[in-house]
Design a protein around this motif. Structure first.
Motif, mmCIF file in Angstrom:
data_model
loop_
_atom_site.group_PDB
_atom_site.id
_atom_site.type_symbol
_atom_site.label_atom_id
_atom_site.label_comp_id
_atom_site.label_asym_id
_atom_site.label_seq_id
_atom_site.Cartn_x
_atom_site.Cartn_y
_atom_site.Cartn_z
ATOM 1 N N LEU A 173 0.959 -1.199 0.008
ATOM 2 C CA LEU A 173 0.080 -0.025 -0.062
ATOM 3 C C LEU A 173 0.922 1.307 -0.070
ATOM 4 C CD1 LEU A 173 -2.816 -0.940 2.479
ATOM 5 C CD2 LEU A 173 -2.728 -0.979 0.006
ATOM 6 N N TRP A 174 2.185 1.261 -0.031
ATOM 7 C CA TRP A 174 3.093 2.291 -0.006
ATOM 8 C C TRP A 174 3.434 2.627 -1.617
ATOM 9 C CZ3 TRP A 174 4.926 5.708 3.555
ATOM 10 C CH2 TRP A 174 4.393 5.539 4.933
ATOM 11 N N ARG A 175 2.490 2.387 -2.182
ATOM 12 C CA ARG A 175 2.730 2.712 -3.638
ATOM 13 C C ARG A 175 1.504 3.510 -4.290
ATOM 14 N NH1 ARG A 175 7.586 2.917 -5.536
ATOM 15 N NH2 ARG A 175 8.802 1.256 -4.977
ATOM 16 N N HIS A 176 0.924 4.221 -3.493
ATOM 17 C CA HIS A 176 -0.059 5.339 -4.061
ATOM 18 C C HIS A 176 0.268 6.026 -5.262
ATOM 19 C CE1 HIS A 176 -3.057 5.334 -0.382
ATOM 20 N NE2 HIS A 176 -2.949 4.261 -0.565
ATOM 21 N N PRO A 177 -0.293 6.202 -6.471
ATOM 22 C CA PRO A 177 -0.037 7.002 -7.459
ATOM 23 C C PRO A 177 0.588 8.318 -7.043
ATOM 24 C CG PRO A 177 -1.875 5.656 -7.938
ATOM 25 C CD PRO A 177 -1.686 5.785 -6.683
ATOM 26 N N LEU A 178 1.643 8.817 -7.439
ATOM 27 C CA LEU A 178 1.846 10.182 -6.970
ATOM 28 C C LEU A 178 1.102 11.199 -7.393
ATOM 29 C CD1 LEU A 178 4.302 11.723 -5.351
ATOM 30 C CD2 LEU A 178 5.703 11.654 -7.643
ATOM 31 N N ALA A 179 0.453 10.965 -8.669
ATOM 32 C CA ALA A 179 -0.429 12.073 -9.239
ATOM 33 C C ALA A 179 -1.738 12.125 -8.169
ATOM 34 C CB ALA A 179 -0.914 11.399 -10.450
ATOM 35 N N LEU A 180 -1.694 11.382 -7.284
ATOM 36 C CA LEU A 180 -2.862 11.669 -6.343
ATOM 37 C C LEU A 180 -2.491 12.533 -5.093
ATOM 38 C CD1 LEU A 180 -4.326 7.927 -5.875
ATOM 39 C CD2 LEU A 180 -5.140 9.776 -7.082
ATOM 40 N N ALA A 181 -1.235 12.927 -4.891
ATOM 41 C CA ALA A 181 -0.761 14.030 -4.141
ATOM 42 C C ALA A 181 -1.099 15.372 -4.464
ATOM 43 C CB ALA A 181 0.816 13.731 -3.916
ATOM 44 N N PRO A 182 -1.010 16.133 -3.706
ATOM 45 C CA PRO A 182 -1.222 17.682 -4.035
ATOM 46 C C PRO A 182 -0.046 18.067 -4.773
ATOM 47 C CG PRO A 182 -1.878 17.418 -1.628
ATOM 48 C CD PRO A 182 -0.947 16.290 -2.080
ATOM 49 N N ARG A 183 -0.339 18.730 -6.177
ATOM 50 C CA ARG A 183 0.611 19.011 -6.999
ATOM 51 C C ARG A 183 1.955 19.820 -6.250
ATOM 52 N NH1 ARG A 183 0.246 19.426 -12.331
ATOM 53 N NH2 ARG A 183 -1.864 19.290 -12.381
ATOM 54 N N ALA A 184 1.759 20.704 -5.204
ATOM 55 C CA ALA A 184 2.877 21.301 -4.814
ATOM 56 C C ALA A 184 3.546 20.422 -3.968
ATOM 57 C CB ALA A 184 2.241 22.513 -4.041
ATOM 58 N N PRO B 102 14.455 2.615 -3.911
ATOM 59 C CA PRO B 102 13.556 3.596 -4.520
ATOM 60 C C PRO B 102 12.628 3.996 -3.389
ATOM 61 C CG PRO B 102 13.794 1.565 -5.933
ATOM 62 C CD PRO B 102 14.479 1.201 -4.632
ATOM 63 N N LEU B 103 12.065 5.230 -3.493
ATOM 64 C CA LEU B 103 10.985 5.958 -2.649
ATOM 65 C C LEU B 103 9.530 5.212 -3.024
ATOM 66 C CD1 LEU B 103 12.064 9.614 -3.394
ATOM 67 C CD2 LEU B 103 12.233 8.206 -1.115
ATOM 68 N N ALA B 104 8.942 5.186 -1.936
ATOM 69 C CA ALA B 104 7.576 4.848 -1.824
ATOM 70 C C ALA B 104 6.631 5.531 -1.044
ATOM 71 C CB ALA B 104 7.235 3.206 -1.309
#
Length: 178
Positions: free
Chosen positions: A6-17, A123-125
């Motif tokens: 579950l530590w692989r949420h798409p980065l696109a879901l995070a706030p842009r900033a 790699p980062l997760a």
């Protein structure tokens, strides 16, 4: 309890900033120092504790594992908390690959990790955490009220056969208001 996958949420879901902060591979403390005045590291806790459920699998510890070395810090600018960080490693790593961890004090852990060319980073997760996650609960205990969800990232640092798991929880003051 969350599983490692579950530590692989798409980065696109995070706030842009927040995305550049989540994806940056270098020292987070150095990046904070470049963007915020007067960064301070406050050690909240350093000692022994049980690993969280999702940390056991990542560190490949036996189930019902005994205590691990834990270091929790708050990175703040002029008293405003920006990042809550939680690092753990197996007891044996403190006498081998991460023997300096116990003597880091209020110095940034990144100063130790990124200065040693033999330490490799995975790699980062990342993922969004909420009040059900123990790291959210610890961040809230250290800082006070928080929004319902926070973004966090984690990675492993390898020193020979020893492993250190570093998780960084990004706090609301890191992002511009709006």
């Amino acid at each position: 309890m969350p599983s490692p996958r579950l530590w692989r949420h798409p980065l696109a879901l995070a706030p842009r900033a927040l995305r550049p902060w989540l994806a940056a591979r270098g020292s987070l403390t150095a990046r904070l120092m470049a963007h915020f005045p007067d960064i301070r590291v406050s050690v909240l806790r350093q000692g022994w504790d049980q690993p969280h459920t999702d940390e056991i699998a990542i560190l490949r510890l036996p189930r019902g594992s005994s205590q691990v070395a834990v270091r929790e810090v708050l990175l703040a600018s002029r008293g405003t908390p920006l990042v809550y960080a939680h690092s753990i490693t197996a007891r044996r790593a403190l006498t081998r690959g991460f023997h300096l961890l116990g003597r880091t004090g209020s110095r940034p852990l990144g100063a130790l990790l990124f200065a040693d060319p033999t330490i490799r980073r995975s790699p980062l997760a990342w993922r969004c955490i909420d009040a059900r996650h123990p790291l959210y609960q610890s961040a809230r205990a250290a800082t006070g009220p928080l929004p319902p969800r926070l973004w966090a990232r984690r990675s492993l640092f390898h020193a020979g056969r020893d492993v250190l798991l570093v998780t960084e929880v990004f706090l609301p003051a890191l992002l511009p208001a709006g």
